[in-house]
Structures are given as structure tokens and as C-alpha cells.
Motif scaffolding. Structure first.
Motif, mmCIF file in Angstrom:
data_model
loop_
_atom_site.group_PDB
_atom_site.id
_atom_site.type_symbol
_atom_site.label_atom_id
_atom_site.label_comp_id
_atom_site.label_asym_id
_atom_site.label_seq_id
_atom_site.Cartn_x
_atom_site.Cartn_y
_atom_site.Cartn_z
ATOM 1 N N LEU A 31 1.005 -4.441 6.864
ATOM 2 C CA LEU A 31 2.153 -3.899 6.133
ATOM 3 C C LEU A 31 2.030 -4.167 4.634
ATOM 4 C CD1 LEU A 31 4.910 -2.494 6.208
ATOM 5 C CD2 LEU A 31 5.943 -4.744 6.645
ATOM 6 N N ARG A 85 -0.511 -1.772 3.224
ATOM 7 C CA ARG A 85 -0.004 -0.389 3.254
ATOM 8 C C ARG A 85 1.065 -0.173 2.183
ATOM 9 N NH1 ARG A 85 -1.741 2.223 8.080
ATOM 10 N NH2 ARG A 85 -2.657 0.777 9.569
ATOM 11 N N GLN A 86 1.903 -1.173 1.957
ATOM 12 C CA GLN A 86 2.913 -1.059 0.904
ATOM 13 C C GLN A 86 2.254 -1.013 -0.469
ATOM 14 O OE1 GLN A 86 5.237 -4.457 2.137
ATOM 15 N NE2 GLN A 86 6.858 -3.156 2.990
ATOM 16 N N THR A 87 1.219 -1.806 -0.655
ATOM 17 C CA THR A 87 0.508 -1.841 -1.930
ATOM 18 C C THR A 87 -0.158 -0.508 -2.249
ATOM 19 O OG1 THR A 87 0.111 -4.206 -1.733
ATOM 20 C CG2 THR A 87 -1.336 -3.001 -3.228
ATOM 21 N N GLY A 101 0.664 2.396 -0.834
ATOM 22 C CA GLY A 101 1.602 3.498 -0.686
ATOM 23 C C GLY A 101 1.374 4.365 0.540
ATOM 24 N N ARG A 160 2.682 5.650 3.463
ATOM 25 C CA ARG A 160 3.995 5.759 4.114
ATOM 26 C C ARG A 160 3.885 5.851 5.636
ATOM 27 N NH1 ARG A 160 8.154 4.061 1.983
ATOM 28 N NH2 ARG A 160 9.535 5.720 2.632
ATOM 29 N N ILE A 183 3.001 2.531 6.966
ATOM 30 C CA ILE A 183 4.151 1.617 6.907
ATOM 31 C C ILE A 183 5.057 1.866 8.108
ATOM 32 C CG2 ILE A 183 6.266 1.068 5.637
ATOM 33 C CD1 ILE A 183 4.628 1.678 3.032
#
Length: 189
Positions: free
Chosen positions: A115, A118-120, A122, A124, A127
């Protein structure tokens, strides 16, 4: 390297079609081809992908410890070449494997690592998928209140992307949360 890459992708799709008997031998052939290749980042990437696919196959046929070994080797390969997107994918695969073995703490750790990446970057869809995995961990370990906001956030992302399959799958996960809480009318709804 190109031949090995084509072979790996061909067997990715063959595995999706359930042709497990032919896939293992072909992926091993792919890895054997890569032994002859140079040690370029591209060759290491193809090897990491083939190991990921081999791990997925072994998970499907019930060889979980061998699957974990292949996943770990794949993860090391992707980390070595700095492919963060693929590192996140392998971490999710390791999370799913740990979840299947009821190793919830390990599964949560792997999903949380995925996570963060994936957030770093982007990602989606990634995430949303990881949030579903975390929600499942909480649901199946009796912490359904913790699962609800994760499922809601995942559903919001799928809706934002207009991903009808993701939305439908998410409703199934939400229903299982209600089911495990004994709220059968809401689960049916």
C-alpha cells in the motif's frame, strides 16, 4: 531475453485459463533460457516476472511453501532493479499467500508495504486491491469494524474509476463482513 519474455507472458495467460500442467514446464524453460542471457536489468526483470508467475502457479496447485520461495526470489529481483510497481505486486501476492495460510499479521505487513508503495506511485487500482486485502484480513480475524472503512475506501476508488468488476467484487467483500457479524439481512442486500 525476448523469447523468454514472450514465453513468460504466454504462460501467464495459459495459467489464467487453467492450463496448469503445461505452465510449470514452460516457465522453467523460460528460466533456463535466461541463464544463457546477459545480466541486464531487462533479463532480471523477465526472470522476476517468471518467478512471480511460477509462484502463482504453485499457489494454485497447493504448493504454498514453494510459492512463497518463488515470490521471495521475484521480490528480490524486482527490488534489485528498482521496479517499485512490480515490488508492490509481489508484496500483494505475498500478502494473499499469508492470508491463505491464516498468517494475518504477516499478511497485513505485506499488504501495508504494498500500500505504501502504491500510494507513492499513485497506483489507484492497486490501492483499491490492497484495501480489499486488508479488509479481508480484518474480517476473517474478527475485526469487522476495522474492515468497513477499508472496504468503503476501496469501493470509492472503484467507483471513481468506473470499474464495474471491482465494484461488484467489493460488494461481495462487504457482504462477507456483514455475514461474519451475523447481520444476514444486510449481507443478502
Amino acid at each position: 531475453v525476448l523469447r523468454a519474455q514472450i514465453l513468460a507472458w504466454k504462460n501467464h495467460f495459459a495459467g489464467q485459463l487453467g492450463r496448469t500442467r503445461e505452465v510449470e514446464a514452460a516457465l522453467q524453460q523460460c528460466l533456463d533460457l535466461l541463464k544463457l542471457a546477459d545480466d541486464s536489468a531487462e533479463a532480471r526483470s523477465v526472470k522476476a516476472f517468471a518467478l512471480l508467475e511460477l509462484g502463482r502457479l504453485k499457489l494454485l496447485i497447493g504448493e504454498r511453501e514453494k510459492a512463497k520461495q518463488d515470490y521471495e526470489r521475484s521480490l528480490a529481483g524486482y527490488r534489485e532493479i528498482g521496479d517499485q510497481w512490480s515490488v508492490a505486486n509481489v508484496l500483494s501476492a505475498l500478502g494473499l499467500l499469508a492470508w491463505n495460510l491464516a498468517r494475518y499479521a504477516e499478511a497485513e505487513q505485506r499488504y501495508r508495504e504494498s500500500l505504501a508503495i502504491r500510494q507513492t506511485i499513485g497506483n489507484r487500482r492497486g490501492i483499491a486491491e490492497v484495501l480489499v486485502g486488508l479488509g479481508n484480513i480484518y474480517t476473517f480475524s474478527g475485526q469487522s469494524e476495522e474492515a468497513k472503512p477499508l472496504n468503503e475506501e476501496s469501493l470509492a476508488i472503484y467507483r471513481e474509476m468506473n470499474d464495474q468488476i471491482g465494484i461488484a467484487q467489493n460488494f461481495g467483500y462487504v457482504a462477507s463482513t456483514f455475514f461474519f457479524n451475523g447481520d444476514f439481512p444486510r449481507a443478502i442486500e
